[in-house]
Design an enzyme around this catalytic site. Structure first.
Site, PDB file in Angstrom:
ATOM      1  N   GLU A 179      36.998   0.037 -16.776  1.00 31.59           N
ATOM      2  CA  GLU A 179      37.027   0.990 -15.668  1.00 31.59           C
ATOM      3  C   GLU A 179      37.422   2.384 -16.147  1.00 31.59           C
ATOM      4  OE1 GLU A 179      38.022  -2.200 -12.089  1.00 31.59           O
ATOM      5  OE2 GLU A 179      39.657  -1.136 -13.075  1.00 31.59           O
ATOM      6  N   ALA A 323      46.227  -8.978  -8.844  1.00 31.06           N
ATOM      7  CA  ALA A 323      46.874  -8.625  -7.577  1.00 31.06           C
ATOM      8  C   ALA A 323      46.682  -9.720  -6.535  1.00 31.06           C
ATOM      9  CB  ALA A 323      46.303  -7.301  -7.071  1.00 31.06           C
TER      10      ALA A 323
END
Length: 416
Positions: A179, A323
């Site tokens: 990313e 997460a």
């Protein structure tokens, strides 16, 4: 100096949650409004949405877009108290946690959701020159370093130095590294292309170095191949099977080459924060604590570990440090602690593994299916919006993503 015993609430036995990340905050929110008295302790006063931190580092979002004060999130929960402090030890005999200033917080049930830090694999000296991405401070340092390098290159007449200033190296080919590399190249070749008069940002060099044989090693081969092809098409140099041997202010050295770079970003692996040391238990090689099916520490039925610090066996393999794992574990544990000891085993329900590679380009893997391109980018956006804690943040970030998608602009290009 005598240490004071802090009793956050009266009543039977208090739950102390250490860590305000996805796991700890989800646990506290699940306990909100119950008869259980809860104290949440974090060394920061805010919850940070780390999956989007790279967008702060590359000037796409501002820090306030992905962070919210913990007290604000839990303001309506009368049974939950929030303390800002750093836990340095656990006295499980006296059943209390010890803060950096010596304050002792007693617990009946302890939930450790302490998260993780980047692992420099025996080279702590690299931290000063290869910034990792875990906090708002890290993101702001990376953003300032990236933007300042272009500013310095604009007034630099030395060709070699200008080349170094316009070179960025990302170490690690996992989701964060992919990313970061994809977003930096877009920042240079699209957002900044008209900002300078003496340099051409489209000539910026972005290098991604990965020690393994492929990118996104935890995802299917189809996703890895797509990520590699897309990054190279965008102009990122990808070096697979390459181990970094040295990093300093001038750049990096591998087994085969030297790369002069002004910006080096570390995304090559994580290690759990030192909860195992507090409990005197043996961690795995990543510093995680092996937990029972109900997330408790074996032999310590009053202590639970969730999120990155927990090694939870799911069908013969540990759950990854994601997460969604931390959030589900925290919520599950909090719901069961409302009524007593968790009666069953935690079951993780995978919502899919994803990584964005740039505008219109992402990968998304769910069970036996995998998607790439625009559909994967949409699914990535949807997953991240759903994970955002605050409704206002969801609306704000969604609007900014849409605007940036249409205009290719980045409004947070500030140097502190």
């Amino acid at each position: 100096m005598e240490n004071k015993i802090a009793t956050p609430h009266s009543g039977s036995p208090p739950v102390v949650v250490v860590g305000g990340g996805f796991g700890g905050l989800s646990c506290a929110r699940a306990l909100a409004g119950s008869g259980v008295q809860v104290t949440l302790i974090d060394r920061k006063n805010h919850h940070l949405f780390q999956p989007l931190l790279y967008q702060v580092a590359t000037a796409a979002l501002s820090p306030a877009d992905i962070a919210i004060p913990i007290r604000s999130i839990l303001s309506d929960a009368a049974n939950v108290e929030v303390l800002m402090g750093e836990v340095v030890a656990v006295d499980h005999h006296e059943r209390c946690v010890i803060l950096e200033d010596g304050q002792r917080i007693p617990y009946g049930i302890l939930v450790l959701a302490v998260g993780s830090a980047y692992n420099y694999f025996g080279h702590p000296e690299w931290q000063d020159v290869a910034t990792s991405l875990k906090t708002i401070g890290d993101a702001r340092r990376i953003r300032a370093r990236l933007l300042r390098s272009f500013e310095e290159a604009e007034r630099c007449n030395d060709i070699a130095r200008r080349s170094r200033l316009m070179t960025s190296v990302v170490i690690g080919g996992g989701p964060t590294g992919v990313e970061m590399a994809g977003t930096i190249i877009e920042l240079a070749r699209h957002t900044l292309r008209r900002d300078f008069r003496h340099i051409d940002p489209s000539h910026a060099r972005v290098v991604l170095v990965e020690a393994g044989r492929r990118l996104l090693g935890a995802l299917p081969e189809k996703c890895s191949s797509y990520a590699l092809q897309t990054l190279r098409k965008k102009g990122v140099e990808v070096h697979l099977g390459t181990t970094v041997k040295e990093i300093d202010e001038t750049g990096i050295r591998t087994e085969t080459t030297e790369i002069a770079a002004a910006t080096v970003i570390w995304a090559a692996g994580i290690r759990a924060n030192p909860a195992a040391q507090w409990l005197g238990v043996e961690p795995d090689r990543s510093g995680r604590i092996a937990v029972a099916p109900d997330l408790s520490v074996p032999g310590r039925p009053d202590i639970y570990v969730v999120g990155d610090a927990a090694q939870f066996d799911a069908g013969g393999h540990p759950l990854p440090a994601l997460a969604q794992v931390a959030q589900q574990q925290g919520r599950w544990l909090g719901r069961h602690l409302r009524t007593g000891r968790p009666p069953s085993a935690f079951v993780f329900r995978n919502r899919g593994d994803t990584a964005v590679i740039g505008r219109d380009a992402a990968v998304y893997a769910f069970r036996s299916w995998s998607f790439t391109g625009r559909l994967a980018w949409f699914l990535w956006s949807l997953v991240h919006i759903v994970l955002l804690i605050d409704f206002e943040k969801r609306v704000l970030v969604s609007f900014q993503w849409l605007w940036r998608y249409i205009t290719s602009s980045r409004g947070a290009r500030l140097i502190d």
